[in-house]
Design a protein around this motif. Structure first.
Motif, PDB file in Angstrom:
ATOM      1  N   THR A  93       0.832  -1.202   0.000  1.00  0.00           N
ATOM      2  CA  THR A  93       0.000   0.000   0.000  1.00  0.00           C
ATOM      3  C   THR A  93       0.867   1.252   0.000  1.00  0.00           C
ATOM      4  O   THR A  93       0.629   2.186  -0.777  1.00  0.00           O
ATOM      5  CB  THR A  93      -0.950  -0.003   1.208  1.00  0.00           C
ATOM      6  N   ASP A  96       3.209   1.146  -3.384  1.00  0.00           N
ATOM      7  CA  ASP A  96       2.536   1.192  -4.676  1.00  0.00           C
ATOM      8  C   ASP A  96       1.257   2.014  -4.670  1.00  0.00           C
ATOM      9  O   ASP A  96       0.365   1.791  -5.491  1.00  0.00           O
ATOM     10  CB  ASP A  96       2.218  -0.240  -5.132  1.00  0.00           C
ATOM     11  N   ALA A  97       1.159   2.972  -3.753  1.00  0.00           N
ATOM     12  CA  ALA A  97      -0.076   3.749  -3.607  1.00  0.00           C
ATOM     13  C   ALA A  97      -0.553   4.341  -4.935  1.00  0.00           C
ATOM     14  O   ALA A  97      -1.760   4.380  -5.197  1.00  0.00           O
ATOM     15  CB  ALA A  97       0.111   4.853  -2.572  1.00  0.00           C
ATOM     16  N   PHE A  98       0.361   4.784  -5.778  1.00  0.00           N
ATOM     17  CA  PHE A  98      -0.037   5.405  -7.046  1.00  0.00           C
ATOM     18  C   PHE A  98       0.529   4.680  -8.256  1.00  0.00           C
ATOM     19  O   PHE A  98       0.161   4.990  -9.383  1.00  0.00           O
ATOM     20  CB  PHE A  98       0.409   6.870  -7.075  1.00  0.00           C
ATOM     21  N   ARG A  99       1.399   3.744  -8.029  1.00  0.00           N
ATOM     22  CA  ARG A  99       2.100   3.068  -9.124  1.00  0.00           C
ATOM     23  C   ARG A  99       1.148   2.447 -10.137  1.00  0.00           C
ATOM     24  O   ARG A  99       1.283   2.662 -11.346  1.00  0.00           O
ATOM     25  CB  ARG A  99       3.021   2.001  -8.539  1.00  0.00           C
ATOM     26  N   HIS A 100       0.177   1.700  -9.681  1.00  0.00           N
ATOM     27  CA  HIS A 100      -0.719   1.014 -10.610  1.00  0.00           C
ATOM     28  C   HIS A 100      -1.791   1.958 -11.150  1.00  0.00           C
ATOM     29  O   HIS A 100      -2.167   1.856 -12.321  1.00  0.00           O
ATOM     30  CB  HIS A 100      -1.355  -0.202  -9.934  1.00  0.00           C
ATOM     31  N   ILE A 101      -2.251   2.866 -10.316  1.00  0.00           N
ATOM     32  CA  ILE A 101      -3.270   3.832 -10.757  1.00  0.00           C
ATOM     33  C   ILE A 101      -2.733   4.700 -11.896  1.00  0.00           C
ATOM     34  O   ILE A 101      -3.459   5.033 -12.826  1.00  0.00           O
ATOM     35  CB  ILE A 101      -3.718   4.707  -9.559  1.00  0.00           C
ATOM     36  N   GLU A 102      -1.452   5.023 -11.838  1.00  0.00           N
ATOM     37  CA  GLU A 102      -0.850   5.887 -12.849  1.00  0.00           C
ATOM     38  C   GLU A 102      -0.210   5.114 -13.999  1.00  0.00           C
ATOM     39  O   GLU A 102       0.380   5.717 -14.901  1.00  0.00           O
ATOM     40  CB  GLU A 102       0.202   6.777 -12.179  1.00  0.00           C
ATOM     41  N   ASN A 103      -0.339   3.813 -14.009  1.00  0.00           N
ATOM     42  CA  ASN A 103       0.250   2.989 -15.055  1.00  0.00           C
ATOM     43  C   ASN A 103      -0.642   3.008 -16.292  1.00  0.00           C
ATOM     44  O   ASN A 103      -1.746   2.451 -16.275  1.00  0.00           O
ATOM     45  CB  ASN A 103       0.440   1.556 -14.557  1.00  0.00           C
ATOM     46  N   LEU A 106      -2.380  -0.196 -17.619  1.00  0.00           N
ATOM     47  CA  LEU A 106      -3.519  -0.798 -16.919  1.00  0.00           C
ATOM     48  C   LEU A 106      -4.817  -0.066 -17.177  1.00  0.00           C
ATOM     49  O   LEU A 106      -5.880  -0.513 -16.743  1.00  0.00           O
ATOM     50  CB  LEU A 106      -3.238  -0.836 -15.411  1.00  0.00           C
ATOM     51  N   LYS A 107      -4.752   1.058 -17.867  1.00  0.00           N
ATOM     52  CA  LYS A 107      -5.972   1.827 -18.155  1.00  0.00           C
ATOM     53  C   LYS A 107      -6.668   1.247 -19.366  1.00  0.00           C
ATOM     54  O   LYS A 107      -6.046   0.857 -20.333  1.00  0.00           O
ATOM     55  CB  LYS A 107      -5.634   3.293 -18.345  1.00  0.00           C
TER      56      LYS A 107
END
Length: 108
Positions: A93, A96-103, A106-107
């Motif tokens: 958490t 990777d708090a923003f790592r996947h959201i900003e990838n 993955l969008k």
């Protein structure tokens, strides 16, 4: 069943029916074998391979086999998997708090 209860249930089964735990090295080899069996089912069900005659998609059974051996190893080595999973979630958490959201990969 909680993770702690699962560790206790496996330990009780080993004491009642299993005589003793296999060595840690043997259980590591068993874990590798079980992960391979899980991979075979996933490759056939979701990948490009097909099932051989008589083979079944026993995904849950293979996952449970992996978990069983992992619980054995945790018991043998004194690892509290409940505690370690909580710590792992906290670590991921924060890291990777923003790592996947900003990838962008993955969008949708």
């Amino acid at each position: 069943m909680t993770i702690k209860e699962a560790q206790q249930a496996v330990d009780q089964w080993i004491k009642e029916y299993g005589v003793r735990y296999f060595s840690e090295l043997t259980n590591m080899a068993c874990l590798t074998e079980e992960v391979g069996e899980l991979a075979r089912v996933i490759a056939r069900k979701y990948g490009d391979q097909s099932f051989k005659a008589g083979e079944e998609a026993n995904l849950g059974e293979e996952m449970a086999d992996v978990l069983w051996v992992l619980l054995c190893l945790a018991n043998q080595t004194g690892v509290d998997l409940t505690k370690e999973l909580r710590l792992s979630i906290e670590k991921k958490t924060h890291r990777d708090a923003f790592r996947h959201i900003e990838n962008p990969k993955l969008k949708a």
